[in-house]
Design a protein around this motif. Structure first.
Motif, PDB file in Angstrom:
ATOM      1  N   LYS A   4      17.407 -20.762 -20.739  1.00  9.35           N
ATOM      2  CA  LYS A   4      16.419 -19.901 -20.077  1.00  9.35           C
ATOM      3  C   LYS A   4      15.023 -20.497 -20.209  1.00  9.35           C
ATOM      4  O   LYS A   4      14.261 -20.516 -19.248  1.00  9.35           O
ATOM      5  CB  LYS A   4      16.433 -18.493 -20.676  1.00  9.35           C
ATOM      6  CG  LYS A   4      17.641 -17.696 -20.338  1.00  9.35           C
ATOM      7  CD  LYS A   4      17.525 -17.115 -18.963  1.00  9.35           C
ATOM      8  CE  LYS A   4      18.677 -16.173 -18.712  1.00  9.35           C
ATOM      9  NZ  LYS A   4      18.907 -15.931 -17.321  1.00  9.35           N
ATOM     10  N   GLU A   7      14.425 -23.273 -17.877  1.00  9.66           N
ATOM     11  CA  GLU A   7      14.220 -22.799 -16.508  1.00  9.66           C
ATOM     12  C   GLU A   7      12.821 -22.208 -16.331  1.00  9.66           C
ATOM     13  O   GLU A   7      12.207 -22.365 -15.279  1.00  9.66           O
ATOM     14  CB  GLU A   7      15.250 -21.716 -16.162  1.00  9.66           C
ATOM     15  CG  GLU A   7      16.673 -22.220 -16.081  1.00  9.66           C
ATOM     16  CD  GLU A   7      17.684 -21.085 -15.937  1.00  9.66           C
ATOM     17  OE1 GLU A   7      17.282 -19.911 -15.779  1.00  9.66           O
ATOM     18  OE2 GLU A   7      18.889 -21.387 -15.989  1.00  9.66           O
ATOM     19  N   ILE A   8      12.316 -21.525 -17.364  1.00  8.86           N
ATOM     20  CA  ILE A   8      11.062 -20.788 -17.245  1.00  8.86           C
ATOM     21  C   ILE A   8       9.829 -21.648 -17.492  1.00  8.86           C
ATOM     22  O   ILE A   8       8.809 -21.483 -16.815  1.00  8.86           O
ATOM     23  CB  ILE A   8      11.078 -19.564 -18.185  1.00  8.86           C
ATOM     24  CG1 ILE A   8      12.168 -18.585 -17.724  1.00  8.86           C
ATOM     25  CG2 ILE A   8       9.731 -18.870 -18.215  1.00  8.86           C
ATOM     26  CD1 ILE A   8      12.420 -17.442 -18.676  1.00  8.86           C
ATOM     27  N   LYS A  58       8.427 -13.387 -19.042  1.00  9.63           N
ATOM     28  CA  LYS A  58       9.445 -13.892 -18.116  1.00  9.63           C
ATOM     29  C   LYS A  58      10.838 -13.867 -18.733  1.00  9.63           C
ATOM     30  O   LYS A  58      11.827 -13.611 -18.032  1.00  9.63           O
ATOM     31  CB  LYS A  58       9.075 -15.298 -17.641  1.00  9.63           C
ATOM     32  CG  LYS A  58       7.861 -15.311 -16.732  1.00  9.63           C
ATOM     33  CD  LYS A  58       7.473 -16.706 -16.313  1.00  9.63           C
ATOM     34  CE  LYS A  58       6.200 -16.653 -15.476  1.00  9.63           C
ATOM     35  NZ  LYS A  58       6.107 -17.732 -14.515  1.00  9.63           N
ATOM     36  N   LYS A  61      11.926 -10.246 -18.601  1.00  9.95           N
ATOM     37  CA  LYS A  61      12.254  -9.896 -17.216  1.00  9.95           C
ATOM     38  C   LYS A  61      13.616 -10.461 -16.807  1.00  9.95           C
ATOM     39  O   LYS A  61      14.404  -9.790 -16.163  1.00  9.95           O
ATOM     40  CB  LYS A  61      11.157 -10.412 -16.287  1.00  9.95           C
ATOM     41  CG  LYS A  61      11.292  -9.961 -14.865  1.00  9.95           C
ATOM     42  CD  LYS A  61      10.119 -10.449 -14.031  1.00  9.95           C
ATOM     43  CE  LYS A  61      10.244 -10.020 -12.598  1.00  9.95           C
ATOM     44  NZ  LYS A  61       9.130 -10.495 -11.791  1.00  9.95           N
ATOM     45  N   SER A  62      13.901 -11.690 -17.220  1.00 10.14           N
ATOM     46  CA  SER A  62      15.179 -12.317 -16.853  1.00 10.14           C
ATOM     47  C   SER A  62      16.355 -11.714 -17.610  1.00 10.14           C
ATOM     48  O   SER A  62      17.489 -11.778 -17.177  1.00 10.14           O
ATOM     49  CB  SER A  62      15.137 -13.827 -17.065  1.00 10.14           C
ATOM     50  OG  SER A  62      15.158 -14.144 -18.443  1.00 10.14           O
TER      51      SER A  62
END
Length: 64
Positions: A4, A7-8, A58, A61-62
């Protein structure tokens, strides 16, 4: 979690991303980051703080 983050991190603003990468992944000091990025120490601190806050938001949120 690591996937994650991978990705962020690229979605952060440029200076935030660069400061986060240099500090956490490359173990650079604030002074070294300031020297490499031509930012002031205050800007480095601010970018790290804002970058961490944005990463947390983020990630939350994910996860939802």
């Amino acid at each position: 979690l690591l996937t994650k983050l991978e990705e962020i991190i690229p979605t952060l603003k440029e200076h935030q991303r660069k400061c986060i990468e240099l500090f956490f992944l490359h173990k650079k000091s604030y002074a070294e980051i300031a020297s490499e990025t031509n930012l002031t120490l205050k800007e480095v601190k601010s970018n790290l703080q804002n970058g961490k806050r944005n990463l947390e938001a983020k990630l939350s949120k994910s996860a939802s």
